[in-house]
Design a protein around this motif. Structure first.
Motif, PDB file in Angstrom:
ATOM      1  N   ARG A   5       0.834  -1.211   0.000  1.00 17.68           N
ATOM      2  CA  ARG A   5       0.000   0.000   0.000  1.00 17.68           C
ATOM      3  C   ARG A   5       0.864   1.255   0.000  1.00 17.68           C
ATOM      4  O   ARG A   5       0.591   2.214  -0.703  1.00 17.68           O
ATOM      5  CB  ARG A   5      -0.922  -0.032   1.224  1.00 17.68           C
ATOM      6  N   ALA A   6       1.928   1.243   0.791  1.00 15.30           N
ATOM      7  CA  ALA A   6       2.794   2.413   0.894  1.00 15.30           C
ATOM      8  C   ALA A   6       3.519   2.697  -0.421  1.00 15.30           C
ATOM      9  O   ALA A   6       3.927   3.821  -0.679  1.00 15.30           O
ATOM     10  CB  ALA A   6       3.803   2.217   2.014  1.00 15.30           C
ATOM     11  N   GLN A   7       3.623   1.665  -1.258  1.00 19.37           N
ATOM     12  CA  GLN A   7       4.328   1.823  -2.516  1.00 19.37           C
ATOM     13  C   GLN A   7       3.408   2.246  -3.671  1.00 19.37           C
ATOM     14  O   GLN A   7       3.875   2.585  -4.745  1.00 19.37           O
ATOM     15  CB  GLN A   7       5.015   0.496  -2.876  1.00 19.37           C
ATOM     16  N   ALA A   8       2.107   2.158  -3.464  1.00 19.93           N
ATOM     17  CA  ALA A   8       1.160   2.469  -4.543  1.00 19.93           C
ATOM     18  C   ALA A   8      -0.064   3.154  -3.955  1.00 19.93           C
ATOM     19  O   ALA A   8      -1.178   2.669  -4.044  1.00 19.93           O
ATOM     20  CB  ALA A   8       0.761   1.199  -5.280  1.00 19.93           C
ATOM     21  N   ALA A  37      -6.383  -2.631  14.298  1.00 17.41           N
ATOM     22  CA  ALA A  37      -6.341  -2.436  12.848  1.00 17.41           C
ATOM     23  C   ALA A  37      -5.116  -1.626  12.437  1.00 17.41           C
ATOM     24  O   ALA A  37      -4.409  -1.974  11.478  1.00 17.41           O
ATOM     25  CB  ALA A  37      -7.615  -1.726  12.388  1.00 17.41           C
ATOM     26  N   GLU A  38      -4.835  -0.565  13.162  1.00 16.99           N
ATOM     27  CA  GLU A  38      -3.684   0.281  12.847  1.00 16.99           C
ATOM     28  C   GLU A  38      -2.379  -0.478  13.048  1.00 16.99           C
ATOM     29  O   GLU A  38      -1.452  -0.383  12.235  1.00 16.99           O
ATOM     30  CB  GLU A  38      -3.709   1.541  13.705  1.00 16.99           C
ATOM     31  N   MET A  39      -2.292  -1.241  14.133  1.00 18.25           N
ATOM     32  CA  MET A  39      -1.083  -2.018  14.407  1.00 18.25           C
ATOM     33  C   MET A  39      -0.827  -3.050  13.323  1.00 18.25           C
ATOM     34  O   MET A  39       0.304  -3.209  12.844  1.00 18.25           O
ATOM     35  CB  MET A  39      -1.194  -2.697  15.771  1.00 18.25           C
ATOM     36  N   MET A  40      -1.882  -3.759  12.900  1.00 18.61           N
ATOM     37  CA  MET A  40      -1.713  -4.794  11.885  1.00 18.61           C
ATOM     38  C   MET A  40      -1.334  -4.189  10.538  1.00 18.61           C
ATOM     39  O   MET A  40      -0.537  -4.755   9.787  1.00 18.61           O
ATOM     40  CB  MET A  40      -2.974  -5.648  11.790  1.00 18.61           C
ATOM     41  N   ALA A  41      -1.878  -3.024  10.239  1.00 17.17           N
ATOM     42  CA  ALA A  41      -1.485  -2.337   9.008  1.00 17.17           C
ATOM     43  C   ALA A  41      -0.020  -1.917   9.073  1.00 17.17           C
ATOM     44  O   ALA A  41       0.752  -2.127   8.132  1.00 17.17           O
ATOM     45  CB  ALA A  41      -2.378  -1.121   8.778  1.00 17.17           C
ATOM     46  N   ALA A  42       0.369  -1.344  10.193  1.00 14.99           N
ATOM     47  CA  ALA A  42       1.754  -0.884  10.356  1.00 14.99           C
ATOM     48  C   ALA A  42       2.739  -2.052  10.336  1.00 14.99           C
ATOM     49  O   ALA A  42       3.894  -1.890   9.919  1.00 14.99           O
ATOM     50  CB  ALA A  42       1.891  -0.101  11.654  1.00 14.99           C
ATOM     51  N   ALA A  43       2.284  -3.229  10.767  1.00 13.27           N
ATOM     52  CA  ALA A  43       3.163  -4.399  10.810  1.00 13.27           C
ATOM     53  C   ALA A  43       3.529  -4.899   9.416  1.00 13.27           C
ATOM     54  O   ALA A  43       4.524  -5.601   9.262  1.00 13.27           O
ATOM     55  CB  ALA A  43       2.502  -5.518  11.604  1.00 13.27           C
ATOM     56  N   ALA A  64     -13.874   4.460  12.076  1.00 15.65           N
ATOM     57  CA  ALA A  64     -12.647   4.572  12.871  1.00 15.65           C
ATOM     58  C   ALA A  64     -11.599   3.567  12.414  1.00 15.65           C
ATOM     59  O   ALA A  64     -10.396   3.886  12.356  1.00 15.65           O
ATOM     60  CB  ALA A  64     -12.975   4.374  14.345  1.00 15.65           C
ATOM     61  N   MET A  65     -12.016   2.373  12.079  1.00 13.37           N
ATOM     62  CA  MET A  65     -11.073   1.341  11.635  1.00 13.37           C
ATOM     63  C   MET A  65     -10.462   1.689  10.275  1.00 13.37           C
ATOM     64  O   MET A  65      -9.268   1.490  10.044  1.00 13.37           O
ATOM     65  CB  MET A  65     -11.765  -0.015  11.575  1.00 13.37           C
ATOM     66  N   ALA A  66     -11.290   2.208   9.377  1.00  7.82           N
ATOM     67  CA  ALA A  66     -10.777   2.596   8.057  1.00  7.82           C
ATOM     68  C   ALA A  66      -9.728   3.701   8.190  1.00  7.82           C
ATOM     69  O   ALA A  66      -8.702   3.690   7.498  1.00  7.82           O
ATOM     70  CB  ALA A  66     -11.931   3.054   7.162  1.00  7.82           C
ATOM     71  N   THR A  67      -9.978   4.652   9.068  1.00  9.12           N
ATOM     72  CA  THR A  67      -9.015   5.720   9.312  1.00  9.12           C
ATOM     73  C   THR A  67      -7.712   5.153   9.877  1.00  9.12           C
ATOM     74  O   THR A  67      -6.601   5.544   9.474  1.00  9.12           O
ATOM     75  CB  THR A  67      -9.605   6.753  10.286  1.00  9.12           C
ATOM     76  N   ALA A  68      -7.836   4.198  10.795  1.00 10.56           N
ATOM     77  CA  ALA A  68      -6.656   3.593  11.410  1.00 10.56           C
ATOM     78  C   ALA A  68      -5.845   2.780  10.407  1.00 10.56           C
ATOM     79  O   ALA A  68      -4.609   2.816  10.413  1.00 10.56           O
ATOM     80  CB  ALA A  68      -7.097   2.709  12.576  1.00 10.56           C
ATOM     81  N   ILE A  69      -6.531   2.043   9.536  1.00 12.87           N
ATOM     82  CA  ILE A  69      -5.833   1.234   8.537  1.00 12.87           C
ATOM     83  C   ILE A  69      -5.036   2.128   7.601  1.00 12.87           C
ATOM     84  O   ILE A  69      -3.876   1.838   7.269  1.00 12.87           O
ATOM     85  CB  ILE A  69      -6.830   0.356   7.754  1.00 12.87           C
ATOM     86  N   ARG A  70      -5.640   3.206   7.166  1.00  7.88           N
ATOM     87  CA  ARG A  70      -4.914   4.132   6.286  1.00  7.88           C
ATOM     88  C   ARG A  70      -3.706   4.706   7.005  1.00  7.88           C
ATOM     89  O   ARG A  70      -2.618   4.826   6.430  1.00  7.88           O
ATOM     90  CB  ARG A  70      -5.834   5.257   5.819  1.00  7.88           C
ATOM     91  N   SER A  71      -3.864   5.052   8.272  1.00  6.34           N
ATOM     92  CA  SER A  71      -2.743   5.584   9.048  1.00  6.34           C
ATOM     93  C   SER A  71      -1.609   4.572   9.140  1.00  6.34           C
ATOM     94  O   SER A  71      -0.436   4.931   9.080  1.00  6.34           O
ATOM     95  CB  SER A  71      -3.222   5.949  10.454  1.00  6.34           C
ATOM     96  N   GLY A  72      -1.969   3.281   9.229  1.00  4.23           N
ATOM     97  CA  GLY A  72      -0.964   2.242   9.339  1.00  4.23           C
ATOM     98  C   GLY A  72      -0.307   1.868   8.028  1.00  4.23           C
ATOM     99  O   GLY A  72       0.714   1.181   8.018  1.00  4.23           O
TER     100      GLY A  72
END
Length: 267
Positions: A5-8, A37-43, A64-72
């Motif tokens: 995700r971070a690459q595209a 959700a944010e932790m798993m995205a960041a991982a 709230a979860m969608a916002t956290a996933i994007r942050s991660g």
């Protein structure tokens, strides 16, 4: 670990990643926890599927979860409880990258799902672009209106005996981007509850795989005892959801308790 995700990043980045031959490894989210959700995205997961079908997750929690996933740094997918235009509209207004409807059993249901996901004239999704999160609350309204229909990854879940019979027609439906095989519900539908690797279930899964590969759709599923995630990718799947947050937590808790119990009993 850097996610795909971070690459595209950006609207349509998920589909661009798949079109370029990329794969997606993700997980279901059933806990309803934005922090998890944010932790798993960041991982490093590429994508995370907010599961509103098999959890108490409502639209505010999904937000709230969608916002956290994007942050991660992962892509956000959501499974709605049913092929319900109201749920679909509200989920899409949150700006998710992909949406999955369970138990799509025919081309007619697939067409209805696509229509609910798209703005007119291709569909009938309600228009509130000036105020929704998907358009950055109107800041990116023009871009969103122009790109939303094609940018969204639309996922049809095939998980019943009827869906297997109609798989070729479902996959050929314009606007369906990916067919996701649900081995547990499928095996139950065939009379083999809890046996996703039963020979009859395996034969049905192979039938769906063959039907989907005749189309331009991508394939997705979850691992079973006989087919781990790496094997599924090697066999041509583009999306594999390896587990669920609650399952990962359960197994970690069990493992910790098993390590501690012997010393606790001897004290």
């Amino acid at each position: 670990m850097t996610s795909a995700r971070a690459q595209a990043a950006g609207l349509g980045g998920l589909k661009a990643h798949l079109k370029a031959g990329g794969r997606l490894f993700g997980s279901f989210l059933n806990s309803g926890s934005p922090s998890v959700a944010e932790m798993m995205a960041a991982a490093g997961y590429d994508c995370l599927m907010i599961d509103a079908e098999h959890s108490p997750i409502g639209i505010e929690t999904m937000h709230a979860m969608a916002t956290a996933i994007r942050s991660g740094g992962a892509w956000t997918l959501v499974r709605v409880p049913a092929m319900d235009p109201v749920w679909i509209k509200r989920a899409l207004d949150l700006g998710v990258d992909g949406i999955m409807a369970p138990a799509i059993n025919s081309a007619a249901e697939a067409r209805a799902f696509v229509a609910a996901c798209r703005y007119p004239p291709e569909g009938y999704r309600g228009v509130a672009v000036p105020v929704i999160r998907a358009s950055a609350y109107g800041v990116n309204a023009a871009d969103y209106i122009r790109e939303a229909n094609e940018a969204l990854l639309v996922i049809a879940q095939i998980e019943t005996a009827r869906g297997v019979a109609e798989a070729e027609a479902i996959a050929a439906t314009p606007g369906i981007d990916l067919c996701f095989i649900g081995p547990h519900d499928l095996s139950a539908s065939l009379g083999h509850m809890g046996q996703p690797d039963h020979p009859e279930a395996k034969a049905a899964i192979a039938q769906v795989e063959g039907a989907v590969r005749k189309s331009e759709c991508w394939l997705g599923t979850i691992p079973t005892a006989s087919r781990a995630a790496d094997r599924l990718f090697a066999e041509g799947y583009q999306l594999v959801l390896g587990s669920a947050d609650l399952a990962i937590l359960r197994e970690a808790v069990r493992a910790q308790i098993e390590r501690v119990k012997p010393s606790s009993r001897s004290s």
